[in-house]
Enzyme design. Structure first.
Site, PDB file in Angstrom:
ATOM      1  N   THR A  98      -6.617  23.760   5.248  1.00  0.00           N
ATOM      2  CA  THR A  98      -5.580  24.794   5.268  1.00  0.00           C
ATOM      3  C   THR A  98      -4.300  24.262   5.886  1.00  0.00           C
ATOM      4  O   THR A  98      -3.206  24.734   5.571  1.00  0.00           O
ATOM      5  CB  THR A  98      -6.083  26.024   6.047  1.00  0.00           C
ATOM      6  OG1 THR A  98      -7.296  26.495   5.440  1.00  0.00           O
ATOM      7  CG2 THR A  98      -5.071  27.147   6.042  1.00  0.00           C
ATOM      8  N   TYR A 150     -17.583  18.009   9.404  1.00  0.00           N
ATOM      9  CA  TYR A 150     -16.860  18.914   8.493  1.00  0.00           C
ATOM     10  C   TYR A 150     -17.410  18.688   7.089  1.00  0.00           C
ATOM     11  O   TYR A 150     -17.120  17.674   6.458  1.00  0.00           O
ATOM     12  CB  TYR A 150     -15.369  18.599   8.578  1.00  0.00           C
ATOM     13  CG  TYR A 150     -14.424  19.509   7.827  1.00  0.00           C
ATOM     14  CD1 TYR A 150     -14.851  20.562   7.028  1.00  0.00           C
ATOM     15  CD2 TYR A 150     -13.053  19.295   7.927  1.00  0.00           C
ATOM     16  CE1 TYR A 150     -13.961  21.370   6.356  1.00  0.00           C
ATOM     17  CE2 TYR A 150     -12.134  20.096   7.261  1.00  0.00           C
ATOM     18  CZ  TYR A 150     -12.598  21.127   6.481  1.00  0.00           C
ATOM     19  OH  TYR A 150     -11.693  21.927   5.811  1.00  0.00           O
ATOM     20  N   LYS A 152     -18.637  22.331  10.846  1.00  0.00           N
ATOM     21  CA  LYS A 152     -17.904  23.316  10.058  1.00  0.00           C
ATOM     22  C   LYS A 152     -18.314  23.120   8.610  1.00  0.00           C
ATOM     23  O   LYS A 152     -18.128  22.043   8.042  1.00  0.00           O
ATOM     24  CB  LYS A 152     -16.386  23.143  10.188  1.00  0.00           C
ATOM     25  CG  LYS A 152     -15.638  24.193   9.359  1.00  0.00           C
ATOM     26  CD  LYS A 152     -14.232  23.798   9.007  1.00  0.00           C
ATOM     27  CE  LYS A 152     -13.655  24.828   8.034  1.00  0.00           C
ATOM     28  NZ  LYS A 152     -12.372  24.400   7.438  1.00  0.00           N
ATOM     29  N   VAL A 160     -14.298  29.623  10.617  1.00  0.00           N
ATOM     30  CA  VAL A 160     -13.002  28.936  10.639  1.00  0.00           C
ATOM     31  C   VAL A 160     -12.276  29.464   9.412  1.00  0.00           C
ATOM     32  O   VAL A 160     -12.317  28.861   8.341  1.00  0.00           O
ATOM     33  CB  VAL A 160     -13.184  27.410  10.608  1.00  0.00           C
ATOM     34  CG1 VAL A 160     -11.847  26.699  10.807  1.00  0.00           C
ATOM     35  CG2 VAL A 160     -14.175  26.966  11.683  1.00  0.00           C
TER      36      VAL A 160
END
Length: 307
Positions: free
Chosen positions: A53, A141, A169, A213
């Site tokens: 993002t 991640y 994540k 998240v």
């Protein structure tokens, strides 16, 4: 290892912050400060910069370094700051991790390198190398749509044994995968399991995950915090009500136009409409044009009616 104030496991809503830009090489500093103050006042539990993002892979290294410095200074240890260090060159990941540590960040986050395809043994070796080499805790991640590699559940469990690897994540949007990880990690209650897609956050928390998240927390942080808290306490009626609002945001803001980047374009356009920061998107992507921006403006009006 630098002293941090990360809870273990880290729980709640960690905002994956957009990077406010004026052009490809210039931060929107006024917008950055406004955005940071906005999400902190909304009660989020942490901030994640230089993720997907945050357009990390599109940003020049000098700009990434500046963002880390300015963000850590502006946050001023009010909430934990996580810094994305994903790169195809491990030396660049380590360089940015050192800057993050020196500037007062609390942890780093790394997706697999995204050019060469790696097997799981190679992935374990790579992450152990990173974890051995940095002075901050490391979050894995999982982002297979962008990296072509899945961090398999067994690999997550194996890597969790490293003292410096403290969480995951998952942005795969694969519930079977994430539930497999949650089930496998029951013997590690201190290992943080966070989900990226906000559409799955409440369900993930109800099933044993630790939070989200979630990009929408850039715009409406308190809504996502309230949804997390409802899921954490098992208030199913409140979960249904608030989850419906999150799904409205998802359907109205993230699916405008036929672009693979519609989520990011919609999110940045919405932040501009809300008066928080510029909607400039780093090349090779670009911001929405007038027609799409009008749709976003109308969507924001509709969303604010139900919040």
């Amino acid at each position: 290892m630098n002293k941090t104030f990360l809870p273990k496991p880290l729980k709640g809503i960690i905002t994956p912050m957009v990077t406010p830009l004026l052009d490809n090489n210039t931060l929107d500093i006024v917008g950055l400060e406004r955005l940071i103050n906005h999400v902190i006042s909304g009660g989020v539990h942490g901030l994640f910069i230089l993720g997907t993002t945050g357009e990390s892979t599109s940003l020049p290294y000098a700009l990434r370094d500046e963002l880390v410095r300015r963000t850590c200074a502006m946050v001023d240890r009010k909430i934990p700051v996580l810094v994305g260090i994903t790169d195809t060159a491990p030396s660049e990941s380590l360089r940015l991790a050192e800057i993050a540590a020196n500037e007062g960040a609390d942890a780093v986050v790394a997706a697999p390198p995204y050019y060469f395809s790696m097997g799981q043994p190679e992935l374990i070796e790579y992450y152990e190398y990173l974890a051995d080499s940095i002075n901050l805790p490391l979050y894995l991640y999982n982002m297979p749509s962008h990296t072509k590699i899945v961090i398999e559940p067994n690999t997550v469990h194996s890597l969790s044994k490293h003292r410096n690897i403290i969480g995951l994540k998952d942005s795969s949007a694969n519930n079977v995968y994430l539930n497999s990880v949650i089930n496998m990690m029951k013997d590690r209650p201190d290992f943080s399991l966070l989900v990226g897609p906000e559409e799955l956050m409440a369900e993930t928390v109800l099933l044993g995950g630790h939070g989200g998240v979630n990009g929408g927390a850039n715009m409406f942080p308190s809504l996502y915090v309230q949804l997390y808290e409802a899921a954490f306490t098992g208030d199913l009626e409140k979960v249904k009500l608030l989850h419906s609002k999150v799904m409205t945001i998802s359907s109205k803001l993230y699916k405008v136009g036929n672009f693979g980047s519609s989520y990011l374009k919609g999110l940045k356009a919405a932040l501009s409409v809300l008066g928080i920061c510029s909607d400039f998107i780093a090349s090779p992507l670009s911001s929405f044009k007038i027609e799409e921006k009008e749709k976003i403006k109308k969507a924001i009006d509709d969303i604010q009616q139900i919040l």
